[in-house]
Design an enzyme around this catalytic site. Structure first.
Site, PDB file in Angstrom:
ATOM      1  N   SER A 107      39.234 -25.004 -19.279  1.00 15.20           N
ATOM      2  CA  SER A 107      39.562 -26.117 -18.410  1.00 15.20           C
ATOM      3  C   SER A 107      38.324 -26.917 -18.012  1.00 15.20           C
ATOM      4  O   SER A 107      38.448 -27.983 -17.410  1.00 15.20           O
ATOM      5  CB  SER A 107      40.256 -25.601 -17.145  1.00 15.20           C
ATOM      6  OG  SER A 107      39.387 -24.786 -16.368  1.00 15.20           O
ATOM      7  N   LYS A 161      32.008 -29.249 -11.919  1.00 15.03           N
ATOM      8  CA  LYS A 161      33.440 -29.307 -12.214  1.00 15.03           C
ATOM      9  C   LYS A 161      34.207 -29.623 -10.934  1.00 15.03           C
ATOM     10  O   LYS A 161      33.873 -29.127  -9.856  1.00 15.03           O
ATOM     11  CB  LYS A 161      33.870 -27.965 -12.799  1.00 15.03           C
ATOM     12  CG  LYS A 161      35.319 -27.887 -13.265  1.00 15.03           C
ATOM     13  CD  LYS A 161      35.570 -26.512 -13.890  1.00 15.03           C
ATOM     14  CE  LYS A 161      37.007 -26.323 -14.325  1.00 15.03           C
ATOM     15  NZ  LYS A 161      37.220 -25.000 -14.966  1.00 15.03           N
ATOM     16  N   SER A 186      37.479 -20.713 -20.058  1.00 12.92           N
ATOM     17  CA  SER A 186      37.312 -22.093 -19.614  1.00 12.92           C
ATOM     18  C   SER A 186      35.870 -22.580 -19.558  1.00 12.92           C
ATOM     19  O   SER A 186      35.638 -23.766 -19.344  1.00 12.92           O
ATOM     20  CB  SER A 186      37.974 -22.287 -18.244  1.00 12.92           C
ATOM     21  OG  SER A 186      39.369 -22.192 -18.364  1.00 12.92           O
TER      22      SER A 186
END
Length: 535
Positions: free
Chosen positions: A191, A111, A215
């Site tokens: 996210s 990420k 997330s």
């Protein structure tokens, strides 16, 4: 500035062997590697059935075909320019009998709020587009030490979805809007949106996401993945762009429970810069080797009901039958009311975001990141509104900026209240009061449409993540089926450091259910019966 993904992948693929060059064609959607897992790749590499260079080339070809062309998933924002060189190096080491660790030669995505040398770390914001201090986070360092190849960085909801109450999950100014490979007009949630979409689309066998509250679990559930939010303090957070030191943690996102266990084992570390990890090595071990589907026999599992959609409830009922069939005893339970927990936690996040982000920005290079504080970021966004604020504002930033420091009594009281209601009087009370080993519930409902006008619009079950996130307890989601072609997940939640128990239960469910979910990149979701009247 980073080069476009299509150009980078094309450059890296230059000089491919004829067979691999052919794999960039449309027929390659069915190539064998698309169904490879971390576990199967390890076996194939060990047996000489493939090489790391071949594996990396094939994944790069899939990125070129699916991420920035074709369905245009927008899931990967940066490709490691050294990926092929590292793959060749791992192959040479393997031939020489020098293996770095269990992930030797396996490509993994990160990420884009997790630092890795050789690529920028942007958190999706143009303010951090040049943030490349040339250092590894402990997460990246652990992966490299285990022999993994960091293939690239994945898109995310900008600032980990902590900029506005009206945000659009999966969108960042750096990467655009991530699309769900099961239905391109649907959300990937936030996210860790790019991590979810990329692994679901078979652009890598696994990725590392991060979670503050949902997330990892939400995008995993909505893209048909296994996602593990581990106990806070197992995985170091240093050099990960923060929201909250009370709740932030990285964690694996994969297609199988075994793969999640492999990555968890690789990431556990103690970091002097992160006091929460002081006892991490007490819980280190090979979680994949210890997987035991028979361990579910005799487990008492608490069931928390929720949701109203009949099709979703039918999938959940079938999942519960599968757990019973595997040998678990199911106990219907009700969670405590936990009144005020969410509101108190939100105040904690606002206060810690202000403090923790300012600390992180102070570690970046001023020539790369001129914005040195949250106040600077607010000003930057306002000055760059057409690119940073076209869809939603920065009301959360403003609320966090107004918070006093971490010595504020109101902050301390909010943290004590939220932690108590989530942990001792929440999950722990449920487990002990009902004599159950863990609880299960619907992770989330099916993915909602991405709405660039109104932002996220979701009314399905979503209560699975908060208590575990606030308490810092482990939470595992495993695919339990489809609702009109959209994946939905089953959550397994326990008290601190019970990862092995959750993984065993999730593994038993996965093996008994026998589900194989594959995205088909439809333009829109299956809406069911025809809506227009026949004439």
């Amino acid at each position: 500035m980073r080069a476009p993904i299509a150009l980078l992948t094309a450059a890296l693929l230059a000089g491919a062997t004829p067979a691999l060059a052919q794999s960039t064609g449309p027929a390659a959607a069915d190539d064998a590697l698309s169904e490879a897992t971390i576990a199967s790749l390890r076996a194939d590499l060990a047996a000489g059935r493939t090489t790391s260079e071949q594996v990396v080339r094939t994944y790069l070809a899939r990125m070129a075909r699916l991420d920035r062309t074709g369905p245009r998933l927008n899931s990967v924002v940066a490709v490691n320019p050294a990926a092929l060189a590292e793959a060749r190096e791992r192959d040479a080491e393997r031939r020489a009998g020098r293996l770095r660790g269990p992930l030797h030669g396996v490509p993994i995505l990160l990420k884009d709020n997790i630092e890795a040398a050789g690529m920028p770390t942007t958190a999706g914001s143009l303010a951090l587009k040049d943030n490349a201090p040339g250092r590894d986070s402990p997460v990246a360092a652990s992966l490299r030490a285990q022999g993994a190849i960091i293939l690239g960085k994945t898109n995310l909801s900008e600032w980990a979805n902590f900029r506005s109450e009206r945000s659009l999950s999966g969108w960042s100014a750096v990467g655009g809007l991530t699309r769900n490979p099961y239905a391109l007009d649907r959300t990937t949630c936030g996210s860790s949106s790019g991590s979810g979409a990329a692994v679901a689309a078979r652009l890598a066998p696994g990725a590392i996401g991060s979670e503050t509250n949902g997330s990892i679990i939400c995008p995993s559930s909505m893209t048909g993945l296994v996602g593990l939010k581990p106990t806070l303090g197992l995985i170091p957070r240093t050099r990960i762009v923060p929201i909250s030191h009370s709740q932030d943690t990285a964690g694996p996102m994969t297609r199988t429970v075994r793969d999640a266990a492999i990555l968890l084992s690789a990431l556990i570390a103690s970091d002097p810069a992160d006091p929460a990890t002081a006892r991490a090595l007490d819980h280190a071990g090979d979680y994949a080797a210890a997987l035991d589907p028979a361990a579910i026999r005799g487990m008492r599992i608490g069931v928390i009901r929720g949701g109203q959609q009949p099709e979703l409830l039918a999938v959940f009922a079938k999942a519960l039958d599968t757990l019973r069939g595997a040998g678990a005893t199911l106990v219907e339970i009700k969670p405590p009311s936990a009144e005020g927990m969410g509101a108190a936690s939100y105040q904690v996040l606002l206060s810690e975001f202000h403090a923790d982000l300012d600390v992180y920005l102070a570690t970046t290079r001023p020539d790369q990141v001129p914005t040195r504080s949250l106040a600077d970021l607010i000003a930057f966004n306002a000055a760059n509104a057409p690119r940073e604020l076209p869809l939603f504002g920065q009301d959360i930033f403003a609320a966090a900026q107004a918070k006093p420091g971490l010595d504020d009594p109101a902050y301390r009281a909010a943290r004590e209240k939220s932690l108590r209601l989530a942990g001792a009087e929440g999950i722990d009370a449920m487990l002990q009061g009902n004599a159950v080993d863990l609880v299960v519930m619907i992770s989330y409902g099916p993915a909602w449409p991405s709405d660039t006008v109104w932002g996220d619009q979701y009314e399905g079950p979503s209560g699975s993540t908060s208590a575990a996130a606030i308490a810092g307890y482990p939470h595992l989601t495993v695919p339990m089926g489809l609702v009109r072609g959209l994946p939905v997940g089953l959550s397994f939640i326990g008290t601190a450091y019970t990862e092995q128990r959750l993984l065993n239960a999730g593994y038993a469910f996965e093996q008994a259910a026998g589900l194989t979910l594959r995205p088909d990149f439809r333009p829109t979701a299956d809406t069911g019966p025809e809506l227009e009247p026949r004439r």
